[in-house]
Design a protein around this motif. Structure first.
Motif, PDB file in Angstrom:
ATOM      1  N   LEU A   1      10.181  -3.951   7.796  1.00  0.00           N
ATOM      2  CA  LEU A   1       9.451  -5.218   7.751  1.00  0.00           C
ATOM      3  C   LEU A   1       7.957  -4.980   7.543  1.00  0.00           C
ATOM      4  O   LEU A   1       7.393  -4.032   8.096  1.00  0.00           O
ATOM      5  CB  LEU A   1       9.632  -5.974   9.072  1.00  0.00           C
ATOM      6  CG  LEU A   1      11.071  -6.169   9.576  1.00  0.00           C
ATOM      7  CD1 LEU A   1      11.069  -6.642  11.018  1.00  0.00           C
ATOM      8  CD2 LEU A   1      11.810  -7.164   8.695  1.00  0.00           C
ATOM      9  N   ILE A   2       7.354  -5.831   6.749  1.00  0.00           N
ATOM     10  CA  ILE A   2       5.896  -5.855   6.651  1.00  0.00           C
ATOM     11  C   ILE A   2       5.449  -7.248   7.056  1.00  0.00           C
ATOM     12  O   ILE A   2       5.902  -8.239   6.465  1.00  0.00           O
ATOM     13  CB  ILE A   2       5.410  -5.497   5.231  1.00  0.00           C
ATOM     14  CG1 ILE A   2       5.697  -4.019   4.952  1.00  0.00           C
ATOM     15  CG2 ILE A   2       3.905  -5.780   5.104  1.00  0.00           C
ATOM     16  CD1 ILE A   2       5.255  -3.547   3.587  1.00  0.00           C
ATOM     17  N   ASP A   3       4.639  -7.315   8.074  1.00  0.00           N
ATOM     18  CA  ASP A   3       4.216  -8.600   8.642  1.00  0.00           C
ATOM     19  C   ASP A   3       5.415  -9.507   8.883  1.00  0.00           C
ATOM     20  O   ASP A   3       5.392 -10.696   8.576  1.00  0.00           O
ATOM     21  CB  ASP A   3       3.190  -9.289   7.721  1.00  0.00           C
ATOM     22  CG  ASP A   3       1.886  -8.510   7.661  1.00  0.00           C
ATOM     23  OD1 ASP A   3       1.551  -7.836   8.653  1.00  0.00           O
ATOM     24  OD2 ASP A   3       1.213  -8.567   6.614  1.00  0.00           O
ATOM     25  N   GLY A   4       6.455  -8.912   9.400  1.00  0.00           N
ATOM     26  CA  GLY A   4       7.634  -9.685   9.786  1.00  0.00           C
ATOM     27  C   GLY A   4       8.611  -9.992   8.663  1.00  0.00           C
ATOM     28  O   GLY A   4       9.696 -10.507   8.897  1.00  0.00           O
ATOM     29  N   GLN A   5       8.220  -9.651   7.426  1.00  0.00           N
ATOM     30  CA  GLN A   5       9.112  -9.946   6.304  1.00  0.00           C
ATOM     31  C   GLN A   5       9.892  -8.694   5.884  1.00  0.00           C
ATOM     32  O   GLN A   5       9.298  -7.624   5.701  1.00  0.00           O
ATOM     33  CB  GLN A   5       8.303 -10.464   5.105  1.00  0.00           C
ATOM     34  CG  GLN A   5       9.216 -10.944   3.987  1.00  0.00           C
ATOM     35  CD  GLN A   5       8.456 -11.466   2.786  1.00  0.00           C
ATOM     36  OE1 GLN A   5       7.277 -11.143   2.589  1.00  0.00           O
ATOM     37  NE2 GLN A   5       9.116 -12.265   1.970  1.00  0.00           N
ATOM     38  N   ASP A   6      11.200  -8.864   5.754  1.00  0.00           N
ATOM     39  CA  ASP A   6      12.045  -7.765   5.307  1.00  0.00           C
ATOM     40  C   ASP A   6      11.669  -7.409   3.864  1.00  0.00           C
ATOM     41  O   ASP A   6      11.690  -8.265   2.977  1.00  0.00           O
ATOM     42  CB  ASP A   6      13.514  -8.211   5.370  1.00  0.00           C
ATOM     43  CG  ASP A   6      14.475  -7.041   5.196  1.00  0.00           C
ATOM     44  OD1 ASP A   6      14.110  -6.052   4.513  1.00  0.00           O
ATOM     45  OD2 ASP A   6      15.584  -7.125   5.749  1.00  0.00           O
TER      46      ASP A   6
END
Ligand code: ADP
Ligand code: ADP
Length: 229
Positions: free
Chosen positions: A62-67
């Motif tokens: 995840l990057i900043d909560g995004q997969d």
């Protein structure tokens, strides 16, 4: 922004040979995390997965909560800057080589990036192998200096996340120290993941993760890891 998170990531290049066996860690925004471990441990594989050169067999990144499985590679490249292991210099000045890909940057911005990477004194010179029509010889840069050109180029691109893979390997101690200083400067205020061979090059990291045979076997600060032996 710029939080990188691995959640129970498993990966195998070929099914019968698992390389990452449940890797979980987080690089908080603005922090520097180093991954060290013996050759073949799976360190570079982690950076390859982060760039989506390969997909995890299971688990999530995840990057900043995004997969990142939902993020195009082109978009990822805007968010994550990578300093490659080997840098090929183009047939033009070092300044041009720093600016490469940021054709909107001002001369001042180029100089500042070069200064941070400590190569500003080379800015108007050509690299070795490229001689001017009037016979001036190109400048022979050491491996470390070339790498700093790549570092300056990455700084100028200004991504919130920086991945430095094997950044200081295969370099003599003096150059390693110089590069380490440059890395300390460029990682400041940026989320940075350093893939390194030796503990000695990542003294300044907020956290050091020791990977062995695809598993995290230790984690801590440089001091706490040394205390454990
Ligand atoms: P490290 O960076 O820790 O030295 P790598 O992540 O590069 O380790 O590699 C981990 C293991 O994966 C090694 O055993 C390596 O031989 C294997 N490996 C790396 N790339 C490939 C590939 N493209 N296909 C198959 N195996 C690979
Ligand atoms: P863009 O996506 O804006 O085309 P590029 O990096 O492909 O970005 O190219 C930007 C500029 O740099 C273009 O003017 C291109 O002609 C020039 N350029 C690209 N590659 C090279 C190179 N290897 N040497 C010199 N100039 C180049």
């Amino acid at each position: 922004n710029g939080v990188v998170r691995f959640e129970d990531v498993h990966f195998a290049y070929i099914p019968e040979r698992p390389i990452l066996k449940g890797v979980s860690f987080e690089v908080p925004a603005g922090h520097t995390v180093a991954i060290v471990g013996p050759s073949g441990a799976g360190k570079s594989t982690i950076s390859r997965l982060l760039f989506r050169f390969y997909e995890p067999t299971s688990g999530r990144i995840l990057i900043d909560g995004q997969d990142i499985a939902d993020v195009q590679q082109a978009s990822l490249r805007k968010v994550i800057g990578m300093v490659p292991q080997d840098t090929v210099l183009f047939n033009d000045t070092i300044g041009y080589n720093v600016q490469y890909g940021r054709w909107d940057a001002s001369a001042e911005e180029v100089r500042e990036a070069a200064r941070l990477a400590q190569i500003d004194r080379f800015i108007g010179q050509l690299p070795e192998g490229y001689d001017t029509p009037v016979g001036e010889r190109g400048l022979k840069l050491s491996g470390g200096e070339k790498q700093r050109v790549a570092i300056a180029r990455t700084i100028l691109k200004g991504p919130p996340i920086l991945v430095l893979d094997e950044a200081t390997s295969a370099l003599d101690t003096f150059t390693e120290k110089e590069i380490q200083d440059a890395l300390d400067r460029v990682s400041r205020g940026r989320t940075t993941l350093v893939i390194a061979h030796r503990l000695s090059t990542v003294i300044g990291a907020d956290e050091i993760i020791v990977l062995d045979q695809g598993r995290i076997v230790e984690r801590g600060t440089h001091a706490s890891l040394l205390a454990q032996g």
